[in-house]
Write an enzyme that holds these catalytic residues in place. Structure first.
Site, PDB file in Angstrom:
ATOM      1  N   GLU A 158      -5.554   2.931   1.181  1.00  0.00           N
ATOM      2  CA  GLU A 158      -5.003   2.229   2.346  1.00  0.00           C
ATOM      3  C   GLU A 158      -3.472   2.229   2.353  1.00  0.00           C
ATOM      4  O   GLU A 158      -2.840   1.865   1.376  1.00  0.00           O
ATOM      5  CB  GLU A 158      -5.503   0.789   2.364  1.00  0.00           C
ATOM      6  CG  GLU A 158      -4.939  -0.035   3.513  1.00  0.00           C
ATOM      7  CD  GLU A 158      -5.138  -1.525   3.334  1.00  0.00           C
ATOM      8  OE1 GLU A 158      -4.363  -2.301   3.941  1.00  0.00           O
ATOM      9  OE2 GLU A 158      -6.050  -1.921   2.584  1.00  0.00           O
TER      10      GLU A 158
ATOM     11  N   ARG B 191       3.658   1.749  -1.226  1.00  0.00           N
ATOM     12  CA  ARG B 191       2.519   2.661  -1.067  1.00  0.00           C
ATOM     13  C   ARG B 191       2.910   3.908  -0.269  1.00  0.00           C
ATOM     14  O   ARG B 191       2.404   5.000  -0.521  1.00  0.00           O
ATOM     15  CB  ARG B 191       1.350   1.937  -0.390  1.00  0.00           C
ATOM     16  CG  ARG B 191       0.723   0.873  -1.262  1.00  0.00           C
ATOM     17  CD  ARG B 191      -0.585   0.348  -0.706  1.00  0.00           C
ATOM     18  NE  ARG B 191      -1.180  -0.603  -1.634  1.00  0.00           N
ATOM     19  CZ  ARG B 191      -2.451  -1.002  -1.582  1.00  0.00           C
ATOM     20  NH1 ARG B 191      -3.253  -0.527  -0.631  1.00  0.00           N
ATOM     21  NH2 ARG B 191      -2.914  -1.856  -2.463  1.00  0.00           N
TER      22      ARG B 191
ATOM     23  N   ARG C 200       2.502 -11.210  -3.300  1.00  0.00           N
ATOM     24  CA  ARG C 200       1.060 -11.365  -3.474  1.00  0.00           C
ATOM     25  C   ARG C 200       0.733 -11.469  -4.967  1.00  0.00           C
ATOM     26  O   ARG C 200       1.206 -10.676  -5.767  1.00  0.00           O
ATOM     27  CB  ARG C 200       0.310 -10.185  -2.851  1.00  0.00           C
ATOM     28  CG  ARG C 200       0.569 -10.075  -1.349  1.00  0.00           C
ATOM     29  CD  ARG C 200      -0.199  -8.964  -0.687  1.00  0.00           C
ATOM     30  NE  ARG C 200       0.173  -8.861   0.722  1.00  0.00           N
ATOM     31  CZ  ARG C 200      -0.354  -7.977   1.570  1.00  0.00           C
ATOM     32  NH1 ARG C 200      -1.275  -7.134   1.155  1.00  0.00           N
ATOM     33  NH2 ARG C 200       0.050  -7.957   2.834  1.00  0.00           N
TER      34      ARG C 200
ATOM     35  N   SER D 279      -2.971  -1.112   8.059  1.00  0.00           N
ATOM     36  CA  SER D 279      -4.164  -1.701   8.674  1.00  0.00           C
ATOM     37  C   SER D 279      -3.739  -2.412   9.937  1.00  0.00           C
ATOM     38  O   SER D 279      -2.588  -2.844  10.062  1.00  0.00           O
ATOM     39  CB  SER D 279      -4.869  -2.664   7.717  1.00  0.00           C
ATOM     40  OG  SER D 279      -4.064  -3.786   7.461  1.00  0.00           O
TER      41      SER D 279
END
Length: 425
Positions: free
Chosen positions: A348, A388, A261, A351
């Site tokens: 986050e 993460r 990304r 998801s």
């Protein structure tokens, strides 16, 4: 893409969805106009072709002035058919170009608003009081350096900012997380998949990542291939242009892949450590289901994510993401956010999105149910985004001496190790 029949029958619903997303409502009327021209020009083309065929039967039987008149009409019809065909093609092209700009229809229960207008649905686990324990928590990068687990300086030297090396127990921790996540997914009935990291434009566009998310996508111009930002893309395109028998559903896949990304627009955000990076590994859940089962499957995916984060002994909350913060393909999205002690807030980690029929229409994936063939529904859910998750584990399970307690679920994948010990002071 959405169903054009629904657009014609209930344009106000589509307008409301666009408004909730913060997108251009005028696009709906432009699309309605293009669709009307497409259909009317199609009818006109069919009428002219029918007349042309009928004339073709009369000319051989005609003689004299009548034949000359029919031949003249035939020449005019030839030109008219060609013009109608061009008009139909142009209207169809415009309709498709406008249609792919529309996001999925937002579920009516989604909270309306921007990024901060989410609704908290659940909170799990206890947030540690480090002050009561007598020490100030270190952030994940300091812990990672103490453990010999994270090297961002050499990552930047080799590749630039937002790149990193996982070293020693850091690399082992990633492998443990991936193996534990795949084990959970396999036990739940998912088929493990190792997916391509490079895909063709049709695959990327079909999943909805060349619209509002295009600025975050890496493109290899020479090969016209895209680096995926998630294995959702190859998993969605896996059954592209196929018809699946209804008795095979649900189909559930757990994909492991590198993800890339650009993080466009994130200048200055999360620049320290490995929370927001350009390349990372992820285990992604993906489901193909009958349209009527998509909402129930969405809840199932969320439960599997909650099971995962609970097994890692992390405090987290579940939020219902607001309408303007949804991706183009999602009708509804739930995020699981873990508590990050040194940031003092939830961030986050996973998801899950219900994409209803949006992706399957673009990718031409259909289900055969008896004599009926129709689009099916697709859903995706992060199980483990590795960096993460490592951030959350290091910070939440740290101890005063800089060591980190290993959650029980990971110990079998780390040779029984219960604690990660510092190797540098």
């Amino acid at each position: 893409m959405i169903d054009l029949r629904l657009l014609r029958e209930d344009p106000d619903r589509v307008r409301a969805s666009q408004r909730a997303r913060g997108e251009d409502v005028a696009l709906v009327d432009a699309l309605l106009s293009a669709d009307e021209r497409r259909r009317s020009s199609g009818v006109r083309f069919d009428e002219l072709r029918a007349e042309q065929k009928q004339l073709g039967k009369l000319i051989p039987k005609a003689t004299g002035d009548e034949k000359a008149e029919l031949l003249g009409r035939a020449e005019q019809l030839k030109a008219d058919v060609k013009a109608a065909d061009a008009e139909r093609d142009a209207a169809d092209t415009e309709t498709q170009q406008l249609l792919v700009q529309l996001g999925n229809l937002v579920h009516p229960d989604v909270p309306v608003g921007g990024e901060e207008d989410f609704v908290t649905l659940e909170t799990h686990g206890a947030i540690r009081d480090f002050g009561a324990e007598g020490f100030e928590p270190k952030d994940h990068l300091e812990l990672g350096q103490l453990l010999g687990a994270i090297d961002v300086e050499r990552g930047a030297k080799v590749s630039g900012s937002r790149f990193y090396f996982l070293t020693g127990v850091g690399a082992l921790l990633e492998l443990a997380l991936v193996n534990a996540a795949i084990a959970q997914a396999t036990a739940a009935g998912f088929t493990p998949m190792l997916t391509p990291a490079l895909v063709r434009p049709q695959s990327m566009a079909g999943t909805g990542f060349l619209g509002q998310a295009a600025q975050d996508v890496y493109h290899l111009d020479k090969d016209d291939l895209y680096l995926v930002g998630t294995s959702e893309v190859p998993l969605a395109a896996y059954h592209m242009d196929e018809i699946i028998d209804a008795d095979r559903l649900p189909l559930r896949y757990a994909g492991f892949s590198p993800c890339f990304r650009r993080e466009a627009g994130s200048h200055g955000k999360d620049t320290r450590g490995i929370f927001r990076v350009h390349q990372f590994d992820k285990v992604e859940m993906f489901s193909y289901v009958s349209p009527g089962d998509s909402q129930a499957e969405h809840k199932r995916l969320l439960e599997w994510e909650k099971q995962w984060l609970t097994s890692l002994e992390l405090p987290f909350r579940v939020i219902d993401v607001a309408s303007a913060d949804l991706g183009a393909s999602a009708a509804r999205k739930y995020d699981c956010e873990a508590w990050i002690p040194t940031q003092g807030k939830y961030r986050e980690l996973t998801s899950t999105s219900d994409c209803t029929e949006f992706q399957s229409r673009r990718l031409s994936i259909r289900v055969r149910d008896g004599k009926q063939i129709k689009p099916l529904a697709t859903l995706n859910g992060t199980l483990c985004a590795v960096p993460r998750t490592i951030v959350a584990i290091l910070e939440n399970h740290q101890q005063a001496d800089g060591s980190v307690r290993v959650p029980e679920v990971l110990r079998p994948f780390l040779g029984g190790r219960e604690v990660l010990e510092p190797v540098a002071r």
